[in-house]
Design an enzyme around this catalytic site. Sequence first.
Site, short mmCIF file in Angstrom:
data_model
loop_
_atom_site.label_atom_id
_atom_site.label_comp_id
_atom_site.label_asym_id
_atom_site.label_seq_id
_atom_site.Cartn_x
_atom_site.Cartn_y
_atom_site.Cartn_z
N LYS A 180 49.12 43.42 48.55
CA LYS A 180 48.16 44.28 47.85
C LYS A 180 47.16 43.40 47.12
O LYS A 180 47.52 42.60 46.26
CB LYS A 180 48.86 45.19 46.85
CG LYS A 180 47.89 46.07 46.06
CD LYS A 180 48.59 46.86 44.97
CE LYS A 180 47.59 47.63 44.13
NZ LYS A 180 46.69 46.75 43.35
N VAL A 216 50.21 52.91 43.53
CA VAL A 216 50.49 52.05 44.69
C VAL A 216 51.30 50.84 44.26
O VAL A 216 52.29 50.46 44.90
CB VAL A 216 49.18 51.63 45.39
CG1 VAL A 216 49.43 50.52 46.39
CG2 VAL A 216 48.55 52.84 46.07
N GLY A 217 50.89 50.21 43.16
CA GLY A 217 51.66 49.08 42.64
C GLY A 217 53.06 49.49 42.23
O GLY A 217 54.02 48.73 42.41
N GLU A 255 54.02 34.65 38.60
CA GLU A 255 53.13 33.58 38.16
C GLU A 255 52.14 34.25 37.22
O GLU A 255 51.28 35.01 37.65
CB GLU A 255 52.44 32.95 39.36
CG GLU A 255 51.85 31.58 39.05
CD GLU A 255 50.45 31.65 38.49
OE1 GLU A 255 50.30 31.51 37.25
OE2 GLU A 255 49.51 31.86 39.27
N CYS A 289 44.43 30.50 35.41
CA CYS A 289 45.57 30.56 34.49
C CYS A 289 46.01 29.18 34.02
O CYS A 289 46.59 29.05 32.94
CB CYS A 289 46.73 31.30 35.14
SG CYS A 289 47.16 30.66 36.77
N GLU A 385 45.47 34.36 26.01
CA GLU A 385 44.67 33.95 27.16
C GLU A 385 43.31 34.65 27.12
O GLU A 385 43.24 35.88 27.06
CB GLU A 385 45.41 34.28 28.45
CG GLU A 385 44.79 33.67 29.68
CD GLU A 385 45.69 33.79 30.90
OE1 GLU A 385 45.76 32.82 31.67
OE2 GLU A 385 46.32 34.85 31.06
#
Length: 482
Positions: A180, A216-217, A255, A289, A385
Amino acid sequence: MPVQESTRLLIDGRLVETGRTLESVNPATGETVGAAADAGVEEARAAIVAARRAFDTTAWATDVELRVRCLDQLHKALEENKERLRELTIAEVGASVMLTQGPQLDHPIEIVRYYADLLRDYPLTEDLPDVEIRGQKHRRWIEKEAAGVVSAIIAYNFPNQLALAKLAPALAAGCTVVLKGAPDTPLVTGLLGEIIAESGIPAGVVNVLTSSEVAVGEILTTHPDVDMVTFTGSTATGKRIMAAASETVKKTFLELGGKSAMIVLDDADFTAAALMSAFMVCSHAGQGCAITTRLLVPRERHDEIVGLVADFMGKVTVGDPADPRTFMGPLISAKQREKVHGMVERAVADGAVLVRGGKPIDPGFFYEPTLLTNVDADSEIAQDEVFGPVLAVITYEDDDDAVRIANNSVFGLSGGVMSGSEERALGIARRLRSGTVGINGGNYFAADAPFGGYKQSGIGRESGVAGLEEFLEHKTLAVIAK
């Protein structure tokens, strides 16, 4: 470039129309790039069914020669379509030409070549010594088998790299995959699906979805026919995926985020350190990242180093990513730029000093290379972040203090150390709680190097032999020796 249309999904070996589309925007202009297929729950379930069938009823999981041949074919197909991918990656991702010649495209294609070659010689069985139990000898060995059906969910920032770093080792291991793509970069993922469909990989082995639907996820992470989830994205989303996958105790690879520190020791080459720090935080507009976004400097050398960094930031070329002279392109969206700008404004309000940058650039979603000093090591800008071209400078007293500040983070993805003594730098690097560390500019990133983090930067390692083994199960067998 002309408007692109990629309104088909790859499901069970066929390119399928959905009737629903997802608009894609060029972040350098704010204009529409094109439309991609917008998968719903029905298509996601169909993709999982196809992957389950291909794993359970075909020879894919057991035929090593077939998998090597298909990886070879996929590599060839990617090479043949490289320039199509490059053009689209520049337009949709906002990646500079320079980046597509490295980690955005050219290097990821070689990940497929690496795993095809690795699989040719990788030992899928391992003998253990015979043992004697109650007067009988027993012969024992280990067989390494594919984990099963894999849901692979990727982020927007490096869509080619992230997709191929999951697909190649999963396929080499004998898994079947539902990939996806991110809703911000659906055209790149859609084109990958078309290339895979034409590469000769058997039907159902790889299924490719693009979707804007959260549902969907959710299906991909909770469906009982999915054995493993591999995800790259934010730590917040990774936590939700981990929780969802726990209901069926799925194997997970995550990750996630980073807040990596570059430690400049007092005997370092300050010019080299400043140059590296300034340009690294601007690479892909800071949307990486593993980028070092905290710069730790000796208190007594602060002004000197900050002056050098500010000068180098002024040399970063910002503009049209299709121009080969451009180093830094745009952020991915207006929403992301608003987030970055909000964090910079709050940092200044909390006492940080804005040395340069700190403003949006129009048109498109550009943001000025930004340098902040007088940053509290516990503040939001030092802990969270940003995913933008923002460098936070923090002072330290001595080596121990530098290590303490660098490790003062919920993340542990990457880091760097600069010193005139490689031995001293290595000593510091070994004390950092992070999965990767560059010493005096050393670059670890390649297909054969395991990549991943400590703490909330994730679980597992991508790339290298370790990346293959994430997709393998170990089965121990024994017979009575004759």
